[in-house]
Design an enzyme around this catalytic site. Structure first.
Site, PDB file in Angstrom:
ATOM      1  N   ASN A  18      45.218  19.554  37.188  1.00  0.00           N
ATOM      2  CA  ASN A  18      44.782  19.231  35.822  1.00  0.00           C
ATOM      3  C   ASN A  18      45.346  20.181  34.763  1.00  0.00           C
ATOM      4  OD1 ASN A  18      43.375  21.494  36.444  1.00  0.00           O
ATOM      5  ND2 ASN A  18      41.334  20.660  36.034  1.00  0.00           N
ATOM      6  N   ASP A  26      35.415  28.612  54.722  1.00  0.00           N
ATOM      7  CA  ASP A  26      35.130  30.040  54.825  1.00  0.00           C
ATOM      8  C   ASP A  26      33.618  30.229  54.723  1.00  0.00           C
ATOM      9  OD1 ASP A  26      35.720  32.891  54.650  1.00  0.00           O
ATOM     10  OD2 ASP A  26      37.658  32.249  53.849  1.00  0.00           O
ATOM     11  N   ASP A  86      33.633  35.271  57.541  1.00  0.00           N
ATOM     12  CA  ASP A  86      34.091  36.410  56.747  1.00  0.00           C
ATOM     13  C   ASP A  86      33.377  37.690  57.174  1.00  0.00           C
ATOM     14  OD1 ASP A  86      35.552  37.123  54.187  1.00  0.00           O
ATOM     15  OD2 ASP A  86      33.544  37.858  53.712  1.00  0.00           O
ATOM     16  N   GLU A 118      36.631  36.683  61.384  1.00  0.00           N
ATOM     17  CA  GLU A 118      37.512  37.675  60.772  1.00  0.00           C
ATOM     18  C   GLU A 118      37.200  39.025  61.397  1.00  0.00           C
ATOM     19  OE1 GLU A 118      38.809  39.942  56.704  1.00  0.00           O
ATOM     20  OE2 GLU A 118      36.767  39.224  56.943  1.00  0.00           O
ATOM     21  N   HIS A 160      45.386  36.031  53.076  1.00  0.00           N
ATOM     22  CA  HIS A 160      45.213  36.364  51.653  1.00  0.00           C
ATOM     23  C   HIS A 160      44.856  37.834  51.412  1.00  0.00           C
ATOM     24  CE1 HIS A 160      41.251  35.990  53.240  1.00  0.00           C
ATOM     25  NE2 HIS A 160      40.724  36.421  52.118  1.00  0.00           N
ATOM     26  N   ASP A 161      44.609  38.576  52.466  1.00  0.00           N
ATOM     27  CA  ASP A 161      44.270  40.000  52.305  1.00  0.00           C
ATOM     28  C   ASP A 161      45.431  40.918  52.646  1.00  0.00           C
ATOM     29  OD1 ASP A 161      41.589  39.560  51.611  1.00  0.00           O
ATOM     30  OD2 ASP A 161      40.951  39.495  53.704  1.00  0.00           O
TER      31      ASP A 161
HETATM   32  C1  GLC Z   1      36.944  39.386  53.777  1.00  0.00           C
HETATM   33  C2  GLC Z   1      37.852  38.518  52.937  1.00  0.00           C
HETATM   34  C3  GLC Z   1      38.245  39.278  51.714  1.00  0.00           C
HETATM   35  C4  GLC Z   1      36.998  39.608  50.932  1.00  0.00           C
HETATM   36  C5  GLC Z   1      35.976  40.342  51.791  1.00  0.00           C
HETATM   37  C6  GLC Z   1      34.623  40.376  51.165  1.00  0.00           C
HETATM   38  O1  GLC Z   1      37.600  40.509  54.245  1.00  0.00           O
HETATM   39  O2  GLC Z   1      38.947  38.108  53.695  1.00  0.00           O
HETATM   40  O3  GLC Z   1      39.150  38.570  50.911  1.00  0.00           O
HETATM   41  O4  GLC Z   1      37.327  40.373  49.822  1.00  0.00           O
HETATM   42  O5  GLC Z   1      35.813  39.735  53.051  1.00  0.00           O
HETATM   43  O6  GLC Z   1      34.041  39.100  51.181  1.00  0.00           O
END
Ligand code: GLC
Length: 575
Positions: free
Chosen positions: A24, A99, A196, A275, A335-336
């Site tokens: 958008n 997530d 997470d 994770e 993404h980290d």
């Molecule tokens: C996990 C996520 C990260 C986030 C953290 C706190 O490590 O991958 O991106 O900042 O948790 O939620």
């Protein structure tokens, strides 16, 4: 192909919704955008998606601070848009996992707003409250772990940012509320969750103070300068010293068992991936998480054959040792963490190494996870001005070292750009149009688009180029899908002292494959005729990153080009 479950044979693709596709024109990715790209993903050949958080959030931690667990962030669309996305994914045989952030909510979540409003409201015990900070614990994102809430005249605990208060998981009402949210999405048909930061859910009940002499900013400064193996060892030790009482505390296994039983109540086909790299989260192999990431594989400055071998030896042995064998799960980026292309490159052969690294994740035994953009070789993008920084962990660090440690702003920006996760979260590069085709030209994108979209690092250009990294990924994904050995085969390392190549077999009942990944800038002449699985047999090419004139090859004099990825079937003699 086998009696493996879908999540064992799958290649997952992580979508960072904010940066994937903007339908958008507001400069932020959204569900309609993702849905429009499902044909691309299907064509790429992935089997499942992991979506980073898509829930309403004030975005202090880019969506990992959730203010409503059962809804969609307005900037990403509506719940109906989500349902359409899910249905369209399933229509294409693409599974979807979400997530699940259990440890903390946003400080704007109604649960927290109520909890902090007084000491005796119905949610007073939903978070972790004390009259005064009971110890010297730190937050791993923004300094102190204890923040004062004037409304209630008490301090609350947060492992991450102060905008991410930790839930009190000892309270059964918290559990019930969260499990309801879990069921909400499972009822809609999602295929599972990526969990997470599970290690942070419980804290040491004795509230033991840490004995680290450093605070978080000092530790980060120290980490920036740690170059020798000894300094790096110390860096890791100091981190453990700082956080040991806030991490990996008892209780998480029971919680994971409860969560697992919720998933198992569905059709036996939903999955959990944690994770965390701790094999213990598999429980007995059947009663906690289905997968945990093999993060130790990523934890290296360079991916070397020696590192891969020792990693595989240890991980696979640990998984085999569980009462019910568990399944491996490999990835090199998310993404980290820095972009694979940048992190593991050598600045001379980055393009070739990117192919070797992709092949590694896609040929090792286990489920593979890719991160959006790696298939076109997206690279880290270094921000140059603090006003651009969206990752609050980065802006906190910048301001702290400038104001409290007297670091020059130029130097502070340089190190902040390196440490912040913004560098690997920039918008997906779809074409060489302005804004990389992520947003219309007139839009201001939420993070700058990496200008290298103009240099061929974009989907459209690569689709048209048969030699592109994108077409390489596609080809490899197709080969993997059709090769039972690569999906279900056991891993047998070969030539285990070789320093410049990594060779192994994948052996299944139906097929044996030889994989050679060359990390060498020189050609290699290799002899694979001796291992009993190959002796007296020929090789038939399944895949090569080089141009080869013949598909039938002798294992005795195998010529492997510089940085070649070579996969061949070990042919059984004709009957
Ligand atoms: C996990 C996520 C990260 C986030 C953290 C706190 O490590 O991958 O991106 O900042 O948790 O939620």
């Amino acid at each position: 192909m086998s009696n493996l479950k879908w999540w064992q044979t799958a290649v997952f693709y992580q979508i960072y919704p904010r940066s994937f596709a903007d339908s958008n024109g507001d400069g932020i990715g959204d569900f309609k955008g993702i849905t429009e790209k499902l044909d691309y993903l299907q064509d790429l050949g992935i089997d499942a998606l992991w979506l980073s958080p898509h829930f309403p959030s004030p975005n202090w931690d880019c969506g990992y601070d959730i203010s409503d667990y059962v809804n969609v962030a307005p900037e990403y669309g509506t719940l109906d848009d989500f349902k359409t996305f899910l249905a369209e994914s399933h229509k294409r045989n693409i599974r979807v996992i979400l997530d699940l952030v259990l440890n903390h909510t946003s400080d704007e979540h109604p649960w927290f707003l109520e909890s902090k409003s007084s000491r005796d409201n119905p949610k007073a015990d939903w978070y972790v409250w004390f009259d005064t900070p009971p110890n010297n614990w730190l937050s791993c994102f923004d300094g102190d772990a204890w923040t004062y809430a004037p409304e209630r005249g008490q301090y609350y605990y947060h492992y991450f940012m102060k905008q991410q208060p930790d839930l009190n998981w000892h309270n059964p009402e918290v559990k019930k509320a969260m499990w309801d949210a879990v069921r909400f999405w499972l009822d809609l048909g999602v295929d599972g969750y990526r969990l997470d930061a599970i290690g942070t859910i419980y804290e040491d009940p004795n509230l033991t103070p840490h004995k680290s002499k450093m605070n978080l900013a000092e530790w980060r400064r120290f980490a920036e300068r740690a170059k020798t193996p000894q300094e790096k060892k110390l860096r890791d030790k100091y981190w453990t010293d700082m956080f040991q009482y806030q991490w990996g505390q008892p209780g998480v296994h029971d919680l994971m068992k409860e969560l697992r039983s919720i998933l198992d109540d569905y059709d036996g086909d939903r999955m959990l991936v944690g994770e965390d790299d701790n094999i213990a989260y598999h429980g007995n192999g059947n009663d906690e998480l289905h997968l945990v990431f093999n993060f130790p594989l990523m934890r290296a400055e360079r991916i070397t054959p020696g590192h891969i071998r020792s990693n595989q030896k240890q991980r696979l042995a640990q998984l085999e040792a569980l009462p019910t064998k568990s399944w491996p799960c490999n990835t090199l980026g998310n993404h980290d963490s820095p972009r694979i292309y940048t992190r593991y490159g050598d600045k001379q052969h980055d393009a070739a190494l990117a192919r070797v690294h992709a092949a590694l994740v896609l040929t090792l035994k286990g489920t593979a996870f890719l991160y959006n953009g790696e298939e076109i070789g997206m690279t880290d993008y270094m921000l140059t001005d603090i006003s651009q920084v969206k990752d609050t962990m980065g802006s906190w660090y910048y301001h702290t070292i400038v104001t409290e440690m007297g670091v020059h702003p130029g130097e502070a920006m340089r190190v902040t750009a390196e440490m912040t996760r913004d560098k690997n979260r920039t918008p997906m590069q779809w074409s060489n149009n302005t804004n990389g085709g992520f947003s219309p030209a007139s839009a201001a994108t939420w993070l700058p688009v990496n200008p290298n979209y103009k240099e061929g690092i974009n989907v459209k250009d690569q689709q048209h180029n048969p030699d592109s990294l994108l077409n390489y990924y596609k080809h490899l994904l197709r080969v993997r899908k059709k090769a039972p050995a690569l999906i279900e085969g056991e891993y047998v390392p070969l030539h285990t002292t070789a320093k410049d190549y990594f060779a192994f077999l994948r052996i299944s009942e139906k097929q044996t494959a030889l994989v050679v990944l060359s990390f060498s800038r020189e050609h290699l002449e290799l002899d694979f005729s001796r291992p009993k699985e190959i002796k007296g047999r020929d090789l038939s090419l399944l895949f090569s990153s080089a141009v080869r004139s013949s598909a039938e090859l002798s294992p005795k004099n195998l010529h492997i080009g510089a940085f070649e990825v070579f996969i061949a079937e070990v042919k059984y003699p004709p009957r």
